[in-house]
Design a protein around this motif. Structure first.
Motif, PDB file in Angstrom:
ATOM      1  N   SER A 108       0.831  -1.216   0.000  1.00 25.00           N
ATOM      2  CA  SER A 108       0.000   0.000   0.000  1.00 25.00           C
ATOM      3  C   SER A 108       0.861   1.260   0.000  1.00 25.00           C
ATOM      4  N   VAL A 109       1.990   1.215   0.723  1.00 19.77           N
ATOM      5  CA  VAL A 109       2.879   2.385   0.735  1.00 19.77           C
ATOM      6  C   VAL A 109       3.386   2.652  -0.689  1.00 19.77           C
ATOM      7  N   GLU A 110       3.783   1.584  -1.379  1.00 19.30           N
ATOM      8  CA  GLU A 110       4.335   1.746  -2.731  1.00 19.30           C
ATOM      9  C   GLU A 110       3.245   2.078  -3.747  1.00 19.30           C
ATOM     10  N   ASN A 111       2.054   1.579  -3.472  1.00 15.87           N
ATOM     11  CA  ASN A 111       0.934   1.735  -4.416  1.00 15.87           C
ATOM     12  C   ASN A 111       0.220   3.081  -4.228  1.00 15.87           C
ATOM     13  N   GLY A 112       0.417   3.694  -3.068  1.00 12.90           N
ATOM     14  CA  GLY A 112      -0.229   4.981  -2.794  1.00 12.90           C
ATOM     15  C   GLY A 112      -1.624   4.844  -2.223  1.00 12.90           C
ATOM     16  N   GLU A 113      -2.168   3.643  -2.177  1.00 12.38           N
ATOM     17  CA  GLU A 113      -3.474   3.416  -1.533  1.00 12.38           C
ATOM     18  C   GLU A 113      -3.596   1.947  -1.146  1.00 12.38           C
ATOM     19  N   ASP A 114      -4.555   1.661  -0.276  1.00  9.00           N
ATOM     20  CA  ASP A 114      -4.753   0.278   0.156  1.00  9.00           C
ATOM     21  C   ASP A 114      -5.100  -0.607  -1.035  1.00  9.00           C
ATOM     22  N   ILE A 115      -4.651  -1.855  -0.951  1.00 10.22           N
ATOM     23  CA  ILE A 115      -4.969  -2.810  -2.015  1.00 10.22           C
ATOM     24  C   ILE A 115      -6.134  -3.693  -1.575  1.00 10.22           C
ATOM     25  N   ASN A 116      -6.754  -4.347  -2.542  1.00  8.15           N
ATOM     26  CA  ASN A 116      -7.777  -5.351  -2.233  1.00  8.15           C
ATOM     27  C   ASN A 116      -7.020  -6.640  -1.883  1.00  8.15           C
ATOM     28  N   ARG A 117      -6.864  -6.896  -0.577  1.00  6.65           N
ATOM     29  CA  ARG A 117      -6.027  -8.032  -0.160  1.00  6.65           C
ATOM     30  C   ARG A 117      -6.593  -9.370  -0.622  1.00  6.65           C
ATOM     31  N   ALA A 118      -7.931  -9.490  -0.625  1.00  9.87           N
ATOM     32  CA  ALA A 118      -8.533 -10.779  -0.997  1.00  9.87           C
ATOM     33  C   ALA A 118      -8.198 -11.094  -2.459  1.00  9.87           C
ATOM     34  N   GLU A 119      -8.331 -10.097  -3.329  1.00  6.10           N
ATOM     35  CA  GLU A 119      -8.041 -10.319  -4.753  1.00  6.10           C
ATOM     36  C   GLU A 119      -6.555 -10.597  -4.954  1.00  6.10           C
ATOM     37  N   PHE A 120      -5.725  -9.829  -4.245  1.00  6.67           N
ATOM     38  CA  PHE A 120      -4.284 -10.007  -4.375  1.00  6.67           C
ATOM     39  C   PHE A 120      -3.870 -11.403  -3.883  1.00  6.67           C
ATOM     40  N   PHE A 121      -4.419 -11.800  -2.743  1.00  8.48           N
ATOM     41  CA  PHE A 121      -4.051 -13.097  -2.178  1.00  8.48           C
ATOM     42  C   PHE A 121      -4.485 -14.235  -3.111  1.00  8.48           C
ATOM     43  N   ALA A 122      -5.689 -14.106  -3.676  1.00 10.85           N
ATOM     44  CA  ALA A 122      -6.162 -15.134  -4.614  1.00 10.85           C
ATOM     45  C   ALA A 122      -5.211 -15.209  -5.822  1.00 10.85           C
ATOM     46  N   THR A 123      -4.692 -14.055  -6.246  1.00 12.48           N
ATOM     47  CA  THR A 123      -3.749 -14.043  -7.373  1.00 12.48           C
ATOM     48  C   THR A 123      -2.443 -14.737  -6.988  1.00 12.48           C
ATOM     49  N   VAL A 124      -1.954 -14.455  -5.771  1.00 13.72           N
ATOM     50  CA  VAL A 124      -0.721 -15.118  -5.310  1.00 13.72           C
ATOM     51  C   VAL A 124      -0.922 -16.640  -5.317  1.00 13.72           C
ATOM     52  N   LEU A 125      -2.070 -17.084  -4.803  1.00 15.20           N
ATOM     53  CA  LEU A 125      -2.314 -18.539  -4.726  1.00 15.20           C
ATOM     54  C   LEU A 125      -2.347 -19.158  -6.122  1.00 15.20           C
ATOM     55  N   ARG A 126      -2.971 -18.453  -7.056  1.00 14.89           N
ATOM     56  CA  ARG A 126      -3.044 -18.951  -8.442  1.00 14.89           C
ATOM     57  C   ARG A 126      -1.644 -19.027  -9.078  1.00 14.89           C
ATOM     58  N   GLU A 127      -0.868 -17.932  -8.885  1.00 16.68           N
ATOM     59  CA  GLU A 127       0.482 -17.892  -9.452  1.00 16.68           C
ATOM     60  C   GLU A 127       1.334 -18.996  -8.820  1.00 16.68           C
ATOM     61  N   PHE A 128       1.134 -19.231  -7.520  1.00 20.94           N
ATOM     62  CA  PHE A 128       1.897 -20.278  -6.849  1.00 20.94           C
ATOM     63  C   PHE A 128       1.514 -21.650  -7.400  1.00 20.94           C
ATOM     64  N   GLU A 129       0.214 -21.891  -7.512  1.00 19.74           N
ATOM     65  CA  GLU A 129      -0.229 -23.213  -7.974  1.00 19.74           C
ATOM     66  C   GLU A 129       0.347 -23.551  -9.357  1.00 19.74           C
ATOM     67  N   ARG A 130       0.372 -22.555 -10.242  1.00 25.49           N
ATOM     68  CA  ARG A 130       0.903 -22.803 -11.598  1.00 25.49           C
ATOM     69  C   ARG A 130       2.357 -23.274 -11.549  1.00 25.49           C
ATOM     70  N   ARG A 131       3.187 -22.568 -10.726  1.00 27.12           N
ATOM     71  CA  ARG A 131       4.615 -22.954 -10.625  1.00 27.12           C
ATOM     72  C   ARG A 131       4.771 -24.282  -9.882  1.00 27.12           C
ATOM     73  N   TYR A 132       3.934 -24.498  -8.884  1.00 29.45           N
ATOM     74  CA  TYR A 132       4.001 -25.737  -8.104  1.00 29.45           C
ATOM     75  C   TYR A 132       3.722 -26.938  -9.013  1.00 29.45           C
TER      76      TYR A 132
END
Ligand code: BTN
Length: 325
Positions: A234-258
């Motif tokens: 959020s500091v780098e982005n200048g505003e709060d992020i949607n954590r749920a959407e971001f976390f779901a993206t991390v999980l998807r990106e992880f699953e693909r590499r896994y």
């Protein structure tokens, strides 16, 4: 979230205008006081709901909490995070995961994700304390990887790549990976990853991939006094992020590499890791329990070890330790 609260939330989301308690009670076949009770539950979970005697209930704003229901809206994985267990506060998701794995067959927990709003006893690499205030994403993914033990570092690499890629994809911020598994934005750490393992001989019982991300941690809550500067998305982005959407993206990106790792596509992972590396071609100081030396990080080998050319020209293969620029 219980099923009735979930159904009420769905009704409020679909209507987009006030719905009377009577209408909800008729749709669900429950009493109006049961509706009222569930509305209060939803409010406690952070949903902003207007209650008017004359008009009824209206959803004004979704919760910002990392509830499984919210993550599920965005989740596009096959098995990672299909079972998400949520904690408002816990000493450490790693400890909860260890408890779970000792009480249930880890085979049945493959892909289970534990996530907490805050940790009161978070653990980092080398046994260090891991500061985990509200606003972050503190998670442990339970997995039972089908890979040889000497390739397990690839699971952490997949985690680091996933976090860096998700930050880049969603916020166009140039996150990079510092060996072995820290995510940096500029000169500051934004995420750390830790793999814990239960195994004997060459059999892996389970792995716990711990990921800590300073997602919406406020500048005043970012831990001062650390050797490394820290930042949040959020500091780098200048505003709060949607954590749920971001976390779901991390999980998807992880699953693909896994899945790539389980298919034995190690070279592609190394290639991608190198393309996101903050460490390669830089001068580094390596500190292991036995020694400390400086040199240039020249490569990452096919097992994820860092290849360092020391100042005396000798080549050193580093499999664990701290690496500072
Ligand atoms: C590091 O030292 O860089 C790794 C930090 C890993 C922290 C995560 S947060 C979720 C999980 N629970 C913990 O107590 N630690 C890991």
């Amino acid at each position: 979230m219980n099923k009735t609260a979930e159904k009420i939330l769905k009704i409020l989301e679909e209507k987009k205008s006030p719905v009377s308690g009577e209408e909800i009670s008729n749709i669900l076949g429950i009493t109006r006081s049961a509706v009222w009770k569930q509305i209060n539950e939803l409010k406690n979970m952070g949903y902003e709901i207007n209650s008017s005697r004359t008009e009824g209930y209206e959803l004004i704003e979704k919760t910002t909490k990392l509830l499984p229901y919210e993550i599920n809206r965005y989740l596009k994985t096959d098995f990672i995070g299909r079972d998400i267990r949520y904690f408002e506060s816990t000493p450490s998701t790693t400890w909860v995961a260890k408890d779970l794995c000792s009480n249930e067959d880890p085979k049945n927990l493959n892909g289970t994700v534990l996530v907490a709003e805050e940790q009161t006893g978070g653990v980092g690499r080398l046994g260090r304390a891991w500061f985990s205030p509200k606003g972050g994403i503190w998670t442990t993914i339970i997995i039972k990887p089908n890979v040889p033990i000497d390739r397990l570092f690839f699971v952490t690499m997949a985690g680091s790549i996933a976090v860096a890629r998700a930050i880049r994809r969603m916020f166009d911020i140039g996150a990079l990976i510092k060996w072995p598994n820290d995510i940096y934005i500029g000169d500051s750490k934004v995420s750390g990853i830790l793999l814990e393992l239960s195994a004997e001989a060459d059999q892996i019982h389970y792995c716990l991939l711990g990921i800590g991300i300073d997602a919406n941690v406020k500048p005043e809550d970012l831990q001062g006094g650390m050797k490394t500067p820290v930042t949040s998305i959020s500091v780098e982005n200048g505003e709060d992020i949607n954590r749920a959407e971001f976390f779901a993206t991390v999980l998807r990106e992880f699953e693909r590499r896994y899945e790539m790792i389980e298919e034995g596509e190690f070279e592609s992972i190394v290639h991608e890791w190198k393309s996101l590396s903050l460490t390669l071609e830089k001068r580094v100081r390596i500190t292991t329990p036995r020694k400390s030396f400086e040199g240039e990080a020249i490569d990452l080998d096919e097992y994820g070890a860092l290849i360092v050319k020391k100042d005396n020209g000798m080549i050193e293969r580093v499999i664990s330790g701290d690496c500072t620029p």
